[in-house]
Scaffold this motif. Structure first.
Motif, PDB file in Angstrom:
ATOM      1  N   GLY A   1      21.894 -25.718 -17.226  1.00 27.88           N
ATOM      2  CA  GLY A   1      22.085 -25.230 -18.583  1.00 27.88           C
ATOM      3  C   GLY A   1      22.674 -26.270 -19.510  1.00 27.88           C
ATOM      4  N   LEU A   2      22.594 -26.011 -20.817  1.00 31.61           N
ATOM      5  CA  LEU A   2      23.160 -26.877 -21.842  1.00 31.61           C
ATOM      6  C   LEU A   2      23.778 -25.997 -22.918  1.00 31.61           C
ATOM      7  CD1 LEU A   2      20.244 -29.457 -22.205  1.00 31.61           C
ATOM      8  CD2 LEU A   2      22.577 -30.026 -21.494  1.00 31.61           C
ATOM      9  N   PRO A   3      24.914 -26.404 -23.492  1.00 28.40           N
ATOM     10  CA  PRO A   3      25.538 -25.604 -24.554  1.00 28.40           C
ATOM     11  C   PRO A   3      24.746 -25.715 -25.846  1.00 28.40           C
ATOM     12  CG  PRO A   3      26.726 -27.663 -24.276  1.00 28.40           C
ATOM     13  CD  PRO A   3      25.704 -27.605 -23.169  1.00 28.40           C
ATOM     14  N   LEU A   4      24.763 -24.640 -26.628  1.00 27.15           N
ATOM     15  CA  LEU A   4      24.006 -24.598 -27.870  1.00 27.15           C
ATOM     16  C   LEU A   4      24.950 -24.601 -29.065  1.00 27.15           C
ATOM     17  CD1 LEU A   4      20.984 -24.341 -28.664  1.00 27.15           C
ATOM     18  CD2 LEU A   4      21.406 -21.903 -28.988  1.00 27.15           C
ATOM     19  N   ASP A   5      24.673 -25.452 -30.036  1.00 27.36           N
ATOM     20  CA  ASP A   5      25.454 -25.516 -31.274  1.00 27.36           C
ATOM     21  C   ASP A   5      25.301 -24.193 -32.019  1.00 27.36           C
ATOM     22  OD1 ASP A   5      26.460 -25.999 -33.835  1.00 27.36           O
ATOM     23  OD2 ASP A   5      25.846 -28.096 -33.804  1.00 27.36           O
TER      24      ASP A   5
ATOM     25  N   ALA B   1      15.730 -29.004 -33.588  1.00 28.80           N
ATOM     26  CA  ALA B   1      15.568 -29.683 -32.300  1.00 28.80           C
ATOM     27  C   ALA B   1      16.175 -31.082 -32.340  1.00 28.80           C
ATOM     28  CB  ALA B   1      14.080 -29.757 -31.938  1.00 28.80           C
ATOM     29  N   TYR B   2      15.929 -31.801 -33.423  1.00 29.64           N
ATOM     30  CA  TYR B   2      16.461 -33.163 -33.545  1.00 29.64           C
ATOM     31  C   TYR B   2      17.983 -33.156 -33.531  1.00 29.64           C
ATOM     32  CZ  TYR B   2      17.167 -37.888 -35.342  1.00 29.64           C
ATOM     33  OH  TYR B   2      17.561 -39.187 -35.497  1.00 29.64           O
ATOM     34  N   SER B   3      18.591 -32.218 -34.274  1.00 29.91           N
ATOM     35  CA  SER B   3      20.048 -32.142 -34.348  1.00 29.91           C
ATOM     36  C   SER B   3      20.667 -31.775 -33.007  1.00 29.91           C
ATOM     37  CB  SER B   3      20.458 -31.111 -35.411  1.00 29.91           C
ATOM     38  OG  SER B   3      21.859 -30.943 -35.445  1.00 29.91           O
ATOM     39  N   GLN B   4      20.101 -30.752 -32.345  1.00 26.93           N
ATOM     40  CA  GLN B   4      20.677 -30.307 -31.074  1.00 26.93           C
ATOM     41  C   GLN B   4      20.490 -31.353 -29.984  1.00 26.93           C
ATOM     42  OE1 GLN B   4      22.479 -27.075 -30.058  1.00 26.93           O
ATOM     43  NE2 GLN B   4      22.973 -28.957 -28.989  1.00 26.93           N
ATOM     44  N   ARG B   5      19.314 -31.933 -29.895  1.00 26.90           N
ATOM     45  CA  ARG B   5      19.064 -32.931 -28.855  1.00 26.90           C
ATOM     46  C   ARG B   5      19.907 -34.192 -29.080  1.00 26.90           C
ATOM     47  NH1 ARG B   5      12.734 -33.407 -27.389  1.00 26.90           N
ATOM     48  NH2 ARG B   5      13.674 -35.192 -26.311  1.00 26.90           N
TER      49      ARG B   5
ATOM     50  N   TRP C   1      12.329 -22.641 -31.047  1.00 26.44           N
ATOM     51  CA  TRP C   1      12.398 -23.759 -31.984  1.00 26.44           C
ATOM     52  C   TRP C   1      12.629 -25.095 -31.257  1.00 26.44           C
ATOM     53  CZ3 TRP C   1      16.938 -26.208 -31.284  1.00 26.44           C
ATOM     54  CH2 TRP C   1      18.052 -25.465 -30.917  1.00 26.44           C
ATOM     55  N   LEU C   2      13.198 -25.036 -30.061  1.00 24.19           N
ATOM     56  CA  LEU C   2      13.447 -26.271 -29.329  1.00 24.19           C
ATOM     57  C   LEU C   2      12.126 -26.903 -28.886  1.00 24.19           C
ATOM     58  CD1 LEU C   2      15.535 -28.203 -28.189  1.00 24.19           C
ATOM     59  CD2 LEU C   2      15.713 -26.746 -26.168  1.00 24.19           C
ATOM     60  N   SER C   3      11.221 -26.061 -28.404  1.00 26.84           N
ATOM     61  CA  SER C   3       9.913 -26.580 -28.015  1.00 26.84           C
ATOM     62  C   SER C   3       9.091 -26.986 -29.232  1.00 26.84           C
ATOM     63  CB  SER C   3       9.138 -25.522 -27.213  1.00 26.84           C
ATOM     64  OG  SER C   3       9.783 -25.221 -25.993  1.00 26.84           O
ATOM     65  N   SER C   4       8.989 -26.079 -30.205  1.00 25.65           N
ATOM     66  CA  SER C   4       8.150 -26.385 -31.370  1.00 25.65           C
ATOM     67  C   SER C   4       8.721 -27.563 -32.163  1.00 25.65           C
ATOM     68  CB  SER C   4       8.017 -25.154 -32.276  1.00 25.65           C
ATOM     69  OG  SER C   4       9.290 -24.717 -32.738  1.00 25.65           O
ATOM     70  N   GLY C   5      10.044 -27.644 -32.270  1.00 25.04           N
ATOM     71  CA  GLY C   5      10.653 -28.768 -32.971  1.00 25.04           C
ATOM     72  C   GLY C   5      10.451 -30.078 -32.234  1.00 25.04           C
ATOM     73  N   SER C   6      10.467 -30.018 -30.906  1.00 26.48           N
ATOM     74  CA  SER C   6      10.240 -31.230 -30.112  1.00 26.48           C
ATOM     75  C   SER C   6       8.790 -31.702 -30.257  1.00 26.48           C
ATOM     76  CB  SER C   6      10.571 -30.968 -28.640  1.00 26.48           C
ATOM     77  OG  SER C   6      11.963 -30.720 -28.475  1.00 26.48           O
ATOM     78  N   PHE C   7       7.858 -30.755 -30.398  1.00 30.77           N
ATOM     79  CA  PHE C   7       6.471 -31.138 -30.675  1.00 30.77           C
ATOM     80  C   PHE C   7       6.398 -31.926 -31.990  1.00 30.77           C
ATOM     81  CE2 PHE C   7       4.718 -27.640 -27.846  1.00 30.77           C
ATOM     82  CZ  PHE C   7       4.000 -28.499 -27.011  1.00 30.77           C
ATOM     83  N   GLN C   8       7.160 -31.469 -32.990  1.00 28.53           N
ATOM     84  CA  GLN C   8       7.161 -32.173 -34.276  1.00 28.53           C
ATOM     85  C   GLN C   8       7.791 -33.560 -34.141  1.00 28.53           C
ATOM     86  OE1 GLN C   8       5.440 -31.103 -36.731  1.00 28.53           O
ATOM     87  NE2 GLN C   8       5.040 -29.086 -35.830  1.00 28.53           N
ATOM     88  N   MET C   9       8.789 -33.691 -33.266  1.00 28.28           N
ATOM     89  CA  MET C   9       9.377 -35.006 -33.021  1.00 28.28           C
ATOM     90  C   MET C   9       8.346 -35.953 -32.404  1.00 28.28           C
ATOM     91  SD  MET C   9      13.123 -33.777 -31.567  1.00 28.28           S
ATOM     92  CE  MET C   9      13.620 -35.438 -31.073  1.00 28.28           C
ATOM     93  N   LEU C  10       7.523 -35.418 -31.498  1.00 27.44           N
ATOM     94  CA  LEU C  10       6.466 -36.232 -30.890  1.00 27.44           C
ATOM     95  C   LEU C  10       5.415 -36.599 -31.936  1.00 27.44           C
ATOM     96  CD1 LEU C  10       6.002 -34.318 -27.507  1.00 27.44           C
ATOM     97  CD2 LEU C  10       6.993 -36.599 -27.811  1.00 27.44           C
TER      98      LEU C  10
END
Length: 391
Positions: free
Chosen positions: A249-253, A295-299, A368-377
């Motif tokens: 697991g990972l903590p969420l902001d 996604a960018y902010s959390q990652r 949003w983590l998956s969809s935002g990461s797609f946008q990062m790619l």
């Protein structure tokens, strides 16, 4: 001896009788007290009444009144101190208004300063073997009579105007806690309390907890959430964050979900241009931009706080890229000779698929983590939406 500004008030409440009001400098004190009290009185809640007035409640009545005095530099506090007489002035008013209630109340003076030797305060400390209420009362009366400080004159006169029985009653319910932790030490104490919940990440856990705590207070003050925060909800939040430090697991902001979509006016970032190639609606564009920044902010935060395993982010991105590749091939393999309308239609279909696709990131399955990461790619041109995105 300077007293720090920016004081905050916290009121403690339990049952149907009035017993305590906490006045602490900074909201961190309230969090520390809530964590400490939750072990002894888990049924209590923290109620936010206004920005500098927070209550611990179980019946909308205070159970203990605590005045705190935070000093920026070490020093002593005595029977002649302005802080002492300002505090006594408040308590005297409560005594005069309702002596029966005061008899059932504990008044606490919490200060970072040290009580001067053999002053009244030293005889009212919490240790029973040090308490001498008769001597303390005598010393306070002497200080009230002998002092010539204009700043404390009205308070001293008010104390001397009390009957002897009232003076004794007031002194009997006062408890002094000197040499209290300063604002900086409060954080260290919170970390100590949560040490065994943090799996070696106490500082990071407290950072996430404080973020949730302060945001929760603001929401209560705005009226967007209930003003009462149960102690057990604080404990649950600690457990939730600490679970994020486990291997799976990972903590969420806490602020991520409420992050607004930034304006894209004049923004020429690659992923935004890629969205424009498939002629999506403004609503879809805004949602994609918001997911990208979430996604960018959390990652980025996970990376800064060293919470990611070696190669974990890269492996996650490769899995997304591979999944996108299969979908891209299925949708766009026969579009080489298609017209532009058909190509943009296929691109929008591919984007809609990516917005629905969910790939957990070590226990975090927020869409949003998956969809935002797609946008990062897409921003790195590792993937795209238009069949001809590479050209």
């Amino acid at each position: 001896m300077a007293v720090c500004d920016d004081r905050r008030q916290y009121r403690v409440i339990e049952g149907n009788s009035e017993n305590v009001v906490l006045i602490f400098p900074r909201r961190g004190y309230a969090l520390l007290r809530a964590l400490q009290e939750s072990k002894k009185r888990p049924s209590l809640s923290v109620s936010i009444e206004k920005f500098d007035d927070i209550s611990f409640d179980d019946g909308n009545n205070p159970i203990e009144l605590i005045q705190t005095k935070h000093h920026c530099t070490p020093g002593e506090i005595s029977d002649f101190s302005v802080d002492v007489w300002k505090t006594l002035n408040i308590w005297i008013d409560r005594l005069v208004a309702d002596p029966n209630q005061v008899a059932e109340t504990r008044f606490l003076l919490l200060t970072t300063a040290t009580a001067a030797p053999d002053c009244a305060l030293t005889h009212l400390r919490e240790h029973l073997d040090e308490r001498d209420e008769t001597l303390a009362c005598s010393k306070l009366k002497a200080a009230a009579s002998d002092s010539s400080n204009k700043a404390t004159k009205s308070s001293r006169e008010k104390f001397l105007s009390l009957t002897e029985a009232q003076q004794k009653l007031l002194v009997s319910v006062i408890w002094v806690f000197d040499c209290a932790p300063n604002i900086v030490d409060v954080r260290a104490q919170i970390e100590d309390l949560l040490h065994f919940s943090a799996s070696g990440n106490a500082s990071t856990l407290v950072t996430y907890l404080e973020g949730w705590w302060f945001d929760r207070i603001i929401l209560a003050l705005k009226g967007d959430m209930a003003s009462s925060i149960p102690f057990n909800s604080i404990e649950k939040k600690v457990f939730e964050i600490s679970d994020g430090f486990k291997f799976n697991g990972l903590p969420l902001d806490e602020t991520i979900d409420s992050m607004p979509a930034p304006s894209t006016v004049g923004d020429d970032r690659t992923f935004i241009r890629q969205l424009g190639f498939v002629k999506i609606s403004k609503a879809t564009r805004d949602a994609a931009v918001r997911d990208f920044y979430r996604a960018y902010s959390q990652r980025s935060r996970w990376a800064r706080e060293n919470l990611l395993l070696d190669g974990e982010a890269e492996k996650y991105d490769r899995s997304l890229e591979e999944a996108w590749g299969h979908e891209y091939s299925a949708l766009c393999e026969d579009t080489a000779d298609a017209d532009e309308f058909s190509k943009t239609s296929k691109g929008r279909e591919l984007l809609r698929w990516a917005n629905r696709y969910s790939r957990p990131f070590r226990g975090r399955d927020e869409l949003w983590l998956s969809s935002g990461s797609f946008q990062m790619l897409a921003d790195d041109v590792r993937i795209g939406w238009h069949p001809d995105f590479q050209t």
